[in-house]
Scaffold this motif. Structure first.
Motif, PDB file in Angstrom:
ATOM      1  N   ARG A  35     -41.103   2.546 -30.141  1.00 38.14           N
ATOM      2  CA  ARG A  35     -40.131   2.085 -28.835  1.00 38.14           C
ATOM      3  C   ARG A  35     -40.697   1.146 -28.186  1.00 38.14           C
ATOM      4  O   ARG A  35     -39.980   0.260 -27.682  1.00 38.14           O
ATOM      5  N   ASP A  36     -42.102   0.988 -27.978  1.00 42.16           N
ATOM      6  CA  ASP A  36     -42.452   0.060 -26.924  1.00 42.16           C
ATOM      7  C   ASP A  36     -42.303  -1.531 -27.425  1.00 42.16           C
ATOM      8  O   ASP A  36     -41.746  -2.424 -26.815  1.00 42.16           O
ATOM      9  N   TRP A  41     -38.970  -6.320 -27.874  1.00 40.27           N
ATOM     10  CA  TRP A  41     -38.181  -7.279 -28.577  1.00 40.27           C
ATOM     11  C   TRP A  41     -36.579  -7.580 -27.972  1.00 40.27           C
ATOM     12  O   TRP A  41     -36.227  -8.765 -27.734  1.00 40.27           O
ATOM     13  N   TRP A  42     -36.164  -6.506 -27.520  1.00 41.47           N
ATOM     14  CA  TRP A  42     -34.791  -6.705 -26.983  1.00 41.47           C
ATOM     15  C   TRP A  42     -34.974  -7.546 -25.735  1.00 41.47           C
ATOM     16  O   TRP A  42     -33.936  -8.208 -25.190  1.00 41.47           O
ATOM     17  N   ALA A 197     -42.147 -18.191 -28.683  1.00 43.60           N
ATOM     18  CA  ALA A 197     -42.365 -17.320 -29.799  1.00 43.60           C
ATOM     19  C   ALA A 197     -42.730 -15.621 -29.379  1.00 43.60           C
ATOM     20  O   ALA A 197     -43.422 -15.631 -28.113  1.00 43.60           O
ATOM     21  N   PHE A 198     -42.211 -14.885 -30.165  1.00 46.13           N
ATOM     22  CA  PHE A 198     -42.273 -13.170 -29.661  1.00 46.13           C
ATOM     23  C   PHE A 198     -43.787 -12.805 -30.177  1.00 46.13           C
ATOM     24  O   PHE A 198     -43.931 -12.768 -31.291  1.00 46.13           O
ATOM     25  N   ARG A 199     -44.387 -12.088 -29.482  1.00 44.08           N
ATOM     26  CA  ARG A 199     -45.523 -11.496 -30.012  1.00 44.08           C
ATOM     27  C   ARG A 199     -45.783 -10.017 -28.933  1.00 44.08           C
ATOM     28  O   ARG A 199     -45.498 -10.063 -27.827  1.00 44.08           O
ATOM     29  N   HIS A 200     -45.842  -9.099 -29.751  1.00 44.87           N
ATOM     30  CA  HIS A 200     -46.265  -7.945 -29.058  1.00 44.87           C
ATOM     31  C   HIS A 200     -47.039  -6.962 -30.292  1.00 44.87           C
ATOM     32  O   HIS A 200     -46.561  -6.744 -31.318  1.00 44.87           O
ATOM     33  N   GLU A 201     -47.974  -6.032 -29.471  1.00 45.84           N
ATOM     34  CA  GLU A 201     -48.936  -5.374 -30.451  1.00 45.84           C
ATOM     35  C   GLU A 201     -48.133  -4.266 -31.211  1.00 45.84           C
ATOM     36  O   GLU A 201     -47.020  -3.805 -30.383  1.00 45.84           O
ATOM     37  N   ILE A 202     -48.517  -3.886 -32.068  1.00 48.15           N
ATOM     38  CA  ILE A 202     -47.688  -2.510 -32.951  1.00 48.15           C
ATOM     39  C   ILE A 202     -48.576  -1.420 -32.875  1.00 48.15           C
ATOM     40  O   ILE A 202     -49.705  -1.490 -33.642  1.00 48.15           O
TER      41      ILE A 202
END
Length: 217
Positions: A35-36, A41-42, A197-202
């Motif tokens: 969910r994070d 992303w949204w 550019a989009f970056r986010h940990e999984i």
């Protein structure tokens, strides 16, 4: 898959993914990013990202779109995008013994003479480790529309010693097919480096880690 909450080069936990049911051949496997990640992303798509005005074409699109490679002279009027350069599959060590001897004889007569070698398809040549920068000097086409090129081969970091072209050698290779020439992305220019550019940990799901393993702090 390694899950590394600490230093990426020093995994603190190794996870083995085990299927809970048989996986059919060709079946697609999905990964829930959590969910994070989805919320981030949204937010990025709605609040952060903005279209850029500059034209951007990655190397793999150029390879699909460009059938005939432009020579250095042609590129003065019709340059390629600034984020790409041309590379060739070539091994300096693949020169035949006859070619090497002829080159040595020419250098003895005139050290500034130009040496050219014919491109040969050898086993394993299309391995990515044999890709190096090259400049297209001349293009020839036959009646069937097939093209071959004369190129100047260049060095790149990381080549094996026997593949390094001497600094004072202008190394020209002829009869290079279009299939042996690729577009490559310049360092720091791929789409992940584009503005916004989009970056986010999984992160792993909360229920994936046993309670006994979790920190009590």
């Amino acid at each position: 898959q390694n899950y590394t909450p600490g230093n990426a080069s020093n995994p603190l936990l190794l996870l083995e993914l085990v299927a809970t049911r048989p996986i059919k051949e060709g079946e697609e496997i999905f990964l829930d990013y959590g969910r994070d990640w989805e919320d981030a992303w949204w937010h990025h798509a709605q609040e952060v990202w903005k279209p850029i005005n500059q034209h951007y074409t990655p190397s793999y699109v150029m390879d699909d779109a460009i059938r005939l490679m432009r020579t250095e002279q042609e590129q003065k009027e019709h340059p390629y995008p600034k984020n790409v350069f041309t590379s060739c599959f070539y091994r300096y060590s693949d020169r035949t013994e006859e070619e090497r001897e002829l080159a040595k004889a020419k250098n003895k007569k005139d050290s500034s003479s130009l040496n050219s070698f014919r491109w040969h398809l050898t086993k394993g040549l299309y391995d990515l480790k044999n890709l190096r920068p090259c400049n297209v000097l001349k293009r020839l086409e036959d009646s069937k529309g097939r093209s071959a090129y004369a190129v100047r081969m260049l060095n790149r970091p990381g080549l094996d010693e026997e593949e390094i072209i001497p600094k004072d050698e202008l190394h020209i290779v002829t009869h290079v097919p279009r299939a042996a020439i690729r577009f490559s992305d310049k360092a720091g220019t791929t789409d992940q480096h584009l503005p916004d550019a989009f970056r986010h940990e999984i992160g792993p799901p909360e229920n994936l880690v046993p309670e006994a393993w979790k920190s009590k702090d």
